[in-house]
Design a protein around this motif. Structure first.
Motif, PDB file in Angstrom:
ATOM      1  N   ILE A 159       0.873  -1.177   0.000  1.00 42.99           N
ATOM      2  CA  ILE A 159       0.000   0.000   0.000  1.00 42.99           C
ATOM      3  C   ILE A 159       0.910   1.227   0.000  1.00 42.99           C
ATOM      4  O   ILE A 159       1.631   1.452   0.973  1.00 42.99           O
ATOM      5  N   LEU A 177      -4.055  -5.566  -4.266  1.00 47.75           N
ATOM      6  CA  LEU A 177      -2.831  -5.771  -3.488  1.00 47.75           C
ATOM      7  C   LEU A 177      -2.501  -7.263  -3.474  1.00 47.75           C
ATOM      8  O   LEU A 177      -3.306  -8.064  -2.983  1.00 47.75           O
ATOM      9  N   GLN A 180      -5.221  -9.523  -4.600  1.00 44.05           N
ATOM     10  CA  GLN A 180      -6.473  -9.498  -3.833  1.00 44.05           C
ATOM     11  C   GLN A 180      -7.063  -8.099  -3.959  1.00 44.05           C
ATOM     12  O   GLN A 180      -6.342  -7.124  -3.748  1.00 44.05           O
ATOM     13  N   LEU A 182      -8.740  -5.025  -2.642  1.00 41.61           N
ATOM     14  CA  LEU A 182      -8.836  -4.516  -1.279  1.00 41.61           C
ATOM     15  C   LEU A 182      -9.483  -3.140  -1.298  1.00 41.61           C
ATOM     16  O   LEU A 182      -9.189  -2.328  -2.174  1.00 41.61           O
ATOM     17  N   ARG A 183     -10.395  -2.898  -0.336  1.00 44.00           N
ATOM     18  CA  ARG A 183     -10.918  -1.546  -0.148  1.00 44.00           C
ATOM     19  C   ARG A 183     -10.443  -1.049   1.204  1.00 44.00           C
ATOM     20  O   ARG A 183     -10.637  -1.710   2.230  1.00 44.00           O
ATOM     21  N   ILE A 184      -9.814   0.117   1.167  1.00 46.83           N
ATOM     22  CA  ILE A 184      -9.245   0.691   2.383  1.00 46.83           C
ATOM     23  C   ILE A 184      -9.995   1.984   2.689  1.00 46.83           C
ATOM     24  O   ILE A 184     -10.191   2.816   1.809  1.00 46.83           O
ATOM     25  N   ARG A 194      -9.676  -2.295   6.487  1.00 44.53           N
ATOM     26  CA  ARG A 194      -9.406  -3.094   5.283  1.00 44.53           C
ATOM     27  C   ARG A 194     -10.525  -4.079   5.035  1.00 44.53           C
ATOM     28  O   ARG A 194     -10.938  -4.795   5.936  1.00 44.53           O
ATOM     29  N   GLU A 195     -11.017  -4.134   3.799  1.00 42.64           N
ATOM     30  CA  GLU A 195     -12.025  -5.130   3.399  1.00 42.64           C
ATOM     31  C   GLU A 195     -11.542  -5.811   2.124  1.00 42.64           C
ATOM     32  O   GLU A 195     -11.093  -5.137   1.202  1.00 42.64           O
ATOM     33  N   GLU A 196     -11.668  -7.132   2.057  1.00 41.93           N
ATOM     34  CA  GLU A 196     -11.191  -7.889   0.887  1.00 41.93           C
ATOM     35  C   GLU A 196     -12.337  -8.320  -0.004  1.00 41.93           C
ATOM     36  O   GLU A 196     -13.397  -8.688   0.484  1.00 41.93           O
TER      37      GLU A 196
END
Ligand code: SAH
Length: 212
Positions: A159, A177, A180, A182-184, A194-196
């Motif tokens: 990140i 990332l 994967q 990822l929403r930050i 962090r959500e995957e």
């Protein structure tokens, strides 16, 4: 710019339906996919492929992302009109136009010189608020930030801290990332939620400007 015929519009509506079937629900995203002519971002000999849900080579060793990926990232970004959005990896310019159509003020960075100049020219033909930059996406655009949203469209190994610094509090970054999605979300106390969202594949995010 290549013309946009009824046939193209029809193929686009089929693509919108396909993306709905695959789980895209944000109507602003679906409207944008239905409006932006994807075939103009591909070489004219590949029109047949423009409205299939697949990634495609755009020259300079790069690809235009798969429509489902563009739609997914745009949906995760949760964009409203007038937001300042930083995009890393201009590529063909298609994702920039989708965000532009959704009413975002787009700032997009490309590191590959030839692609940058080619896409800058094409984007100038659209009525959207899109600012193009030749630069290294890892560094972002400190003088234009902070941003409401940041979308990275190349595969990142980490990140980028400079980008976190340029994200507003409450702001969202969508980043592939290590393959994967990822929403930050930047929390008021500065920490990152962090959500995957599953596996994804992108061309790598490289350092520095270049011609490679
Ligand atoms: N958003 C694009 C997809 C581009 S593919 C589209 O809609 O077509 C990823 C792009 O990221 C490539 O063009 C690649 O050259 C670019 N890229 C890779 N590393 C980068 C970096 N550090 N900064 C800016 N762009 C980068």
């Amino acid at each position: 710019m290549q013309e946009d015929t009824f046939r193209h519009k029809g193929m686009r509506q089929n693509l919108v339906q396909e993306l709905k079937n695959k789980g895209i629900t944000d109507s602003n995203v679906l409207d944008a996919i239905g409006a932006v002519p994807r075939h103009v971002f591909l070489d004219s000999s590949f029109v047949e492929f423009a409205y299939q849900d697949q990634a495609f080579p755009i020259g300079s060793g790069q690809t235009i992302s798969q429509p489902l990926t563009v739609a997914m990232q745009s949906q995760l970004l949760n964009v409203s009109r007038g937001m300042k959005v930083l995009e890393i990896g201009t590529g063909s310019g298609y994702q920039s136009c989708i965000l532009g159509h959704m009413g975002a003020k787009v700032f997009t960075i490309e590191r590959q010189r030839n692609l940058y100049f080619k896409t800058k020219q094409l984007l100038a033909e659209f009525p959207y608020r899109i600012n193009t930059f030749l630069g290294d996406g890892y560094k972002g655009l400190p003088t234009y930030g902070p941003f409401d949203r940041i979308i990275i469209t190349a595969g990142a190994p980490e990140i980028p801290q400079d980008l976190v610094n340029q994200l507003k509090t409450g702001g969202i970054m969508v980043i592939p990332l290590n393959e994967q999605m990822l929403r930050i979300t930047k929390q008021p106390d500065g920490t990152l939620k962090r959500e995957e969202f599953g596996d994804c594949k992108f061309v790598p995010m490289l350092k520095n400007i270049g011609n490679d």
